[in-house]
Design a protein around this motif. Structure first.
Motif, PDB file in Angstrom:
ATOM      1  N   SER A  71       0.832  -1.208   0.000  1.00 24.77           N
ATOM      2  CA  SER A  71       0.000   0.000   0.000  1.00 24.77           C
ATOM      3  C   SER A  71       0.865   1.255   0.000  1.00 24.77           C
ATOM      4  CB  SER A  71      -0.887   0.015   1.242  1.00 24.77           C
ATOM      5  OG  SER A  71      -0.086   0.235   2.383  1.00 24.77           O
ATOM      6  N   ARG A  72       0.261   2.350  -0.426  1.00 23.95           N
ATOM      7  CA  ARG A  72       0.971   3.617  -0.472  1.00 23.95           C
ATOM      8  C   ARG A  72       1.498   3.995   0.921  1.00 23.95           C
ATOM      9  NH1 ARG A  72      -2.032   8.482  -3.614  1.00 23.95           N
ATOM     10  NH2 ARG A  72      -2.347   6.869  -5.182  1.00 23.95           N
ATOM     11  N   HIS A  73       0.672   3.715   1.916  1.00 24.39           N
ATOM     12  CA  HIS A  73       1.047   4.005   3.298  1.00 24.39           C
ATOM     13  C   HIS A  73       2.300   3.220   3.706  1.00 24.39           C
ATOM     14  CE1 HIS A  73       0.664   3.053   7.676  1.00 24.39           C
ATOM     15  NE2 HIS A  73       0.631   4.376   7.713  1.00 24.39           N
ATOM     16  N   ASP A  74       2.331   1.921   3.348  1.00 19.30           N
ATOM     17  CA  ASP A  74       3.493   1.094   3.689  1.00 19.30           C
ATOM     18  C   ASP A  74       4.734   1.546   2.915  1.00 19.30           C
ATOM     19  OD1 ASP A  74       1.997  -0.304   5.432  1.00 19.30           O
ATOM     20  OD2 ASP A  74       1.850  -2.145   4.246  1.00 19.30           O
ATOM     21  N   ILE A  75       4.535   1.926   1.647  1.00 18.56           N
ATOM     22  CA  ILE A  75       5.674   2.402   0.855  1.00 18.56           C
ATOM     23  C   ILE A  75       6.310   3.599   1.554  1.00 18.56           C
ATOM     24  CG2 ILE A  75       6.323   3.577  -1.286  1.00 18.56           C
ATOM     25  CD1 ILE A  75       4.356   1.773  -2.766  1.00 18.56           C
ATOM     26  N   LYS A  76       5.462   4.504   2.023  1.00 20.51           N
ATOM     27  CA  LYS A  76       5.993   5.686   2.704  1.00 20.51           C
ATOM     28  C   LYS A  76       6.763   5.281   3.963  1.00 20.51           C
ATOM     29  CE  LYS A  76       4.863  10.111   4.642  1.00 20.51           C
ATOM     30  NZ  LYS A  76       3.916  11.177   4.944  1.00 20.51           N
ATOM     31  N   LYS A  77       6.201   4.322   4.712  1.00 22.11           N
ATOM     32  CA  LYS A  77       6.873   3.878   5.931  1.00 22.11           C
ATOM     33  C   LYS A  77       8.226   3.233   5.618  1.00 22.11           C
ATOM     34  CE  LYS A  77       4.654   1.385   9.009  1.00 22.11           C
ATOM     35  NZ  LYS A  77       3.498   0.618   9.558  1.00 22.11           N
ATOM     36  N   LEU A  78       8.250   2.402   4.567  1.00 23.47           N
ATOM     37  CA  LEU A  78       9.510   1.755   4.169  1.00 23.47           C
ATOM     38  C   LEU A  78      10.538   2.796   3.735  1.00 23.47           C
ATOM     39  CD1 LEU A  78       8.077  -1.277   2.172  1.00 23.47           C
ATOM     40  CD2 LEU A  78       9.436  -1.407   4.260  1.00 23.47           C
ATOM     41  N   ARG A  79      10.083   3.779   2.960  1.00 27.12           N
ATOM     42  CA  ARG A  79      11.011   4.803   2.465  1.00 27.12           C
ATOM     43  C   ARG A  79      11.584   5.645   3.595  1.00 27.12           C
ATOM     44  NH1 ARG A  79       7.408   6.794  -2.624  1.00 27.12           N
ATOM     45  NH2 ARG A  79       8.281   5.417  -4.212  1.00 27.12           N
ATOM     46  N   MET A  80      10.809   5.788   4.680  1.00 29.89           N
ATOM     47  CA  MET A  80      11.303   6.529   5.837  1.00 29.89           C
ATOM     48  C   MET A  80      12.553   5.856   6.412  1.00 29.89           C
ATOM     49  SD  MET A  80       9.472   9.223   6.889  1.00 29.89           S
ATOM     50  CE  MET A  80       7.847   9.974   6.801  1.00 29.89           C
ATOM     51  N   GLN A  81      12.708   4.543   6.127  1.00 27.83           N
ATOM     52  CA  GLN A  81      13.857   3.808   6.640  1.00 27.83           C
ATOM     53  C   GLN A  81      14.975   3.668   5.617  1.00 27.83           C
ATOM     54  OE1 GLN A  81      14.280   3.032   9.703  1.00 27.83           O
ATOM     55  NE2 GLN A  81      12.263   3.854  10.214  1.00 27.83           N
ATOM     56  N   MET A  82      14.764   4.260   4.425  1.00 27.85           N
ATOM     57  CA  MET A  82      15.774   4.165   3.370  1.00 27.85           C
ATOM     58  C   MET A  82      16.265   5.560   3.006  1.00 27.85           C
ATOM     59  SD  MET A  82      13.841   1.784   0.582  1.00 27.85           S
ATOM     60  CE  MET A  82      13.155   0.178   0.966  1.00 27.85           C
ATOM     61  N   GLY A  83      17.537   5.635   2.646  1.00 32.89           N
ATOM     62  CA  GLY A  83      18.015   6.865   2.015  1.00 32.89           C
ATOM     63  C   GLY A  83      18.312   6.535   0.571  1.00 32.89           C
ATOM     64  N   PHE A  84      18.172   7.488  -0.318  1.00 35.04           N
ATOM     65  CA  PHE A  84      18.441   7.198  -1.730  1.00 35.04           C
ATOM     66  C   PHE A  84      19.305   8.318  -2.292  1.00 35.04           C
ATOM     67  CE2 PHE A  84      17.921   6.252  -6.134  1.00 35.04           C
ATOM     68  CZ  PHE A  84      17.486   4.934  -6.227  1.00 35.04           C
ATOM     69  N   VAL A  85      20.407   7.933  -2.933  1.00 34.25           N
ATOM     70  CA  VAL A  85      21.278   8.924  -3.571  1.00 34.25           C
ATOM     71  C   VAL A  85      21.240   8.661  -5.075  1.00 34.25           C
ATOM     72  CG1 VAL A  85      23.633   9.791  -3.760  1.00 34.25           C
ATOM     73  CG2 VAL A  85      22.731   9.120  -1.525  1.00 34.25           C
ATOM     74  N   PHE A  86      20.821   9.687  -5.819  1.00 34.44           N
ATOM     75  CA  PHE A  86      20.596   9.524  -7.249  1.00 34.44           C
ATOM     76  C   PHE A  86      21.852   9.835  -8.057  1.00 34.44           C
ATOM     77  CE2 PHE A  86      16.550  10.479  -5.314  1.00 34.44           C
ATOM     78  CZ  PHE A  86      15.640   9.690  -5.992  1.00 34.44           C
ATOM     79  N   GLN A  87      21.904   9.240  -9.234  1.00 36.33           N
ATOM     80  CA  GLN A  87      23.003   9.538 -10.153  1.00 36.33           C
ATOM     81  C   GLN A  87      23.048  11.036 -10.478  1.00 36.33           C
ATOM     82  OE1 GLN A  87      22.830   7.152 -13.681  1.00 36.33           O
ATOM     83  NE2 GLN A  87      24.517   8.222 -14.665  1.00 36.33           N
ATOM     84  N   SER A  88      21.869  11.620 -10.678  1.00 43.47           N
ATOM     85  CA  SER A  88      21.820  13.044 -11.069  1.00 43.47           C
ATOM     86  C   SER A  88      21.488  13.958  -9.886  1.00 43.47           C
ATOM     87  CB  SER A  88      20.815  13.225 -12.192  1.00 43.47           C
ATOM     88  OG  SER A  88      19.600  12.585 -11.856  1.00 43.47           O
ATOM     89  N   PHE A  89      21.828  13.538  -8.691  1.00 44.20           N
ATOM     90  CA  PHE A  89      21.730  14.312  -7.439  1.00 44.20           C
ATOM     91  C   PHE A  89      20.282  14.616  -7.033  1.00 44.20           C
ATOM     92  CE2 PHE A  89      25.054  16.668 -10.113  1.00 44.20           C
ATOM     93  CZ  PHE A  89      25.934  15.600 -10.070  1.00 44.20           C
ATOM     94  N   ASN A  90      19.537  15.264  -7.974  1.00 41.38           N
ATOM     95  CA  ASN A  90      18.140  15.617  -7.715  1.00 41.38           C
ATOM     96  C   ASN A  90      17.948  16.428  -6.435  1.00 41.38           C
ATOM     97  OD1 ASN A  90      17.639  14.192  -9.994  1.00 41.38           O
ATOM     98  ND2 ASN A  90      16.658  12.459  -8.988  1.00 41.38           N
ATOM     99  N   LEU A  91      18.852  17.349  -6.172  1.00 38.86           N
ATOM    100  CA  LEU A  91      18.604  18.277  -5.066  1.00 38.86           C
ATOM    101  C   LEU A  91      17.431  19.163  -5.451  1.00 38.86           C
ATOM    102  CD1 LEU A  91      22.180  19.435  -4.007  1.00 38.86           C
ATOM    103  CD2 LEU A  91      20.677  17.812  -2.858  1.00 38.86           C
ATOM    104  N   PHE A  92      16.636  19.556  -4.465  1.00 37.59           N
ATOM    105  CA  PHE A  92      15.505  20.443  -4.741  1.00 37.59           C
ATOM    106  C   PHE A  92      16.057  21.810  -5.143  1.00 37.59           C
ATOM    107  CE2 PHE A  92      13.855  17.674  -1.179  1.00 37.59           C
ATOM    108  CZ  PHE A  92      13.323  16.742  -2.057  1.00 37.59           C
ATOM    109  N   ARG A  93      15.751  22.232  -6.329  1.00 33.36           N
ATOM    110  CA  ARG A  93      16.393  23.415  -6.886  1.00 33.36           C
ATOM    111  C   ARG A  93      15.868  24.703  -6.279  1.00 33.36           C
ATOM    112  NH1 ARG A  93      15.806  23.828 -12.687  1.00 33.36           N
ATOM    113  NH2 ARG A  93      17.470  25.341 -12.456  1.00 33.36           N
ATOM    114  N   ASN A  94      14.729  24.613  -5.611  1.00 26.57           N
ATOM    115  CA  ASN A  94      14.164  25.812  -4.987  1.00 26.57           C
ATOM    116  C   ASN A  94      14.601  25.968  -3.540  1.00 26.57           C
ATOM    117  OD1 ASN A  94      12.622  23.447  -4.549  1.00 26.57           O
ATOM    118  ND2 ASN A  94      10.910  24.645  -3.822  1.00 26.57           N
ATOM    119  N   MET A  95      15.524  25.106  -3.103  1.00 29.52           N
ATOM    120  CA  MET A  95      15.974  25.187  -1.709  1.00 29.52           C
ATOM    121  C   MET A  95      17.497  25.224  -1.639  1.00 29.52           C
ATOM    122  SD  MET A  95      13.569  22.309   0.055  1.00 29.52           S
ATOM    123  CE  MET A  95      11.864  22.117  -0.450  1.00 29.52           C
TER     124      MET A  95
END
Lengths: 245, 236
Positions: A71-95
């Motif tokens: 479920s979407r709820h579980d995905i969010k919970k799982l992601r809270m326990q993961m960090g992800f570093v992208f090839q193209s950084f994907n920093l928020f450009r407005n921050m």
């Protein structure tokens, strides 16, 4: 700690992952290597649910579920326990760099500003970006952006950090500063899964190496053994070609 | 130019300008505000892929882009009373202009949202943000600078289109010019004068656009001393 079993994934009918089993234990640094198109990145993206696997199970600590109907709820919970570093950084450009790191703490996890600020300062310090905390991503070099992205990923203290070819988009002279940060994290016992083309990183820093090709795991093993005595013919070929230097 | 003509032009200037300030500008701003709300809403339900509502949004855009603005004005003011809804001329005009432009602004917002690389959204998800948080904190703040020039384009179009409100009895800038032209038999001079006043208004808007665009560029603190990354200043 994190395990996926029998992942299958096709894009438009073309199978990319053909039944992958993958496991990472606490404190391990696992390098996933292999030629382009072997499915390394797709595996990482399925684990983090950025792609939905067609089939397979995920086991994360106590949690176990079929991957295609988490479920979407579980995905969010799982992601809270993961960090992800992208090839193209994907920093928020407005921050700014600082705000990028804060976002996961305050907005996503509802942490108090003061507490979050201490953590953000500490992780930016760790990646050597304290002095550039107030810069926007567009004002930073690729290596600096990736170090901020690592700070953003580790700030909430996830159980595992997934790196998707973190140095592939960088100029050669900038890969060192990013790899240094990753080595530092590894030496502190951070659990990491790293999709990489950096053979020296896989050999020197990773505790275990997984070699993928054509959507399957061809061979895996302890890093030292893997590089010293590869068993499969295909692995030998690949290492010979990539380790020439 | 005869003295009489000069006199008419001078004495009519304020008579056209005042309704311009009192009616044309509020009409433009209120309609535009409405169009922004409608446009943003229609864009969000389309990109969120909410089944059913997305189709309704597309239907709305199809209707309002596919029929003439003046027909929409007439339906709003002359047509609705037949089914028991009677609106004053001014609110009818605001509704018609706002709903019409809303359809266009929906596409402006939608394309601006789609212009943001998917990596931004993936990164937001991976730090634990949910969809609404991702939209509010990451995607929309980056979309506004992209949408801004097109929105302003539509605002300037709207300013001039409000002259159509004269056809549903709103006494605005153009109506006033028409009335004086009819009285004095000097249509050429008076319509030129009306055009000039519209031009003055839109010039102000153009200046406002420039000024706001500079404000909208993300503050780049310490950029000067850091210029050694060789990257151009973000033009957004």
């Amino acid at each position: 700690m994190l395990e996926v079993k029998n992942i299958h994934k096709s894009f438009a009918g073309v199978p990319v992952l053909k039944g992958i089993d993958f496991k990472v234990e606490k404190g391990e640094v696992v390098a996933i290597i292999g030629p382009s198109g072997s499915g390394k990145t797709t595996l990482l993206r399925c684990i983090s649910f950025l792609e939905k696997a067609d089939d397979g199970r995920i086991i994360f600590d106590e949690y176990e579920h079929e991957m295609k109907n988490v479920s979407r709820h579980d995905i969010k919970k799982l992601r809270m326990q993961m960090g992800f570093v992208f090839q193209s950084f994907n920093l928020f450009r407005n921050m700014t760099a600082f705000q990028n790191v804060m976002e996961g703490l305050t907005t996503a996890r509802g942490m108090e500003k003061e507490k979050a600020k201490k953590i953000a300062d500490a992780v930016l310090e760790k990646v050597g970006m304290s002095e550039r905390a107030d810069y926007y991503p567009d004002e930073l070099s690729g290596g600096q952006q990736q170090r901020v992205a690592i700070a953003r990923a580790i700030a909430p203290g996830p159980q595992v950090i997934l790196f998707d070819e973190p140095t592939s988009a960088l100029d050669p002279e900038l890969t060192g500063e990013v790899l240094d940060v990753m080595k530092k994290l590894a030496s502190e016992g951070t659990t990491m899964v790293v999709v990489t083309h950096e053979m020296s990183f896989a050999r020197e820093v990773a505790s275990r190496v997984v070699f993928m090709e054509g959507g399957v795991v061809v061979e895996e093993g302890k890093s030292k053994e893997f590089f010293a005595n590869p068993k499969e013919e295909r692995t030998k070929q690949f290492l010979k070609r990539t380790m020439r230097n | 130019m005869s003295n009489r003509l000069v006199e008419i032009l001078v004495s009519s200037f304020m008579k056209i300008l005042i309704p311009g300030i009192k009616v044309t500008i509020p009409l433009t701003l209120l309609s535009f505000a409405l169009s922004l709300v409608i446009g943003l809403f229609l864009a969000l339900v389309q990109v969120a892929k909410i089944k059913g509502i997305r189709e309704l949004a597309r239907f709305y855009i199809w209707i309002f882009r596919g029929t003439p603005l003046i027909v929409q004005l007439f339906i709003m003011f002359f047509g609705l009373p037949s089914i028991g809804i009677t609106l004053d001329a001014f609110p009818a005009a605001v509704l018609a202009f706002g709903m019409n432009l809303g359809a266009y602004n929906a596409e402006v917002f939608r394309s601006a949202i789609l212009a943001i690389p998917t990596g931004q959204m993936e990164a937001a998800y991976m730090i634990g943000l949910d969809y609404p948080q991702t939209m509010c904190r990451v995607i929309l703040p980056q979309s506004f600078p992209v949408a801004f020039p097109n929105l302003f384009n539509n605002l300037i179009s709207l300013l001039k289109d409000t002259s159509l409100a004269s056809s549903i009895t709103v006494i605005e800038l153009f109506t006033s010019a028409q009335q004086i032209a009819a009285r004095t038999y000097e249509p050429f001079a008076l319509y030129l004068e009306a055009a000039l006043i519209y031009l003055i208004f839109s010039t102000f808007l153009t200046w406002l656009q420039r000024w706001l665009e500079e404000k909208l560029v993300w503050r780049s603190k310490g950029f000067e001393e850091q210029n050694n990354t060789g990257r151009a200043k973000p033009i957004v």
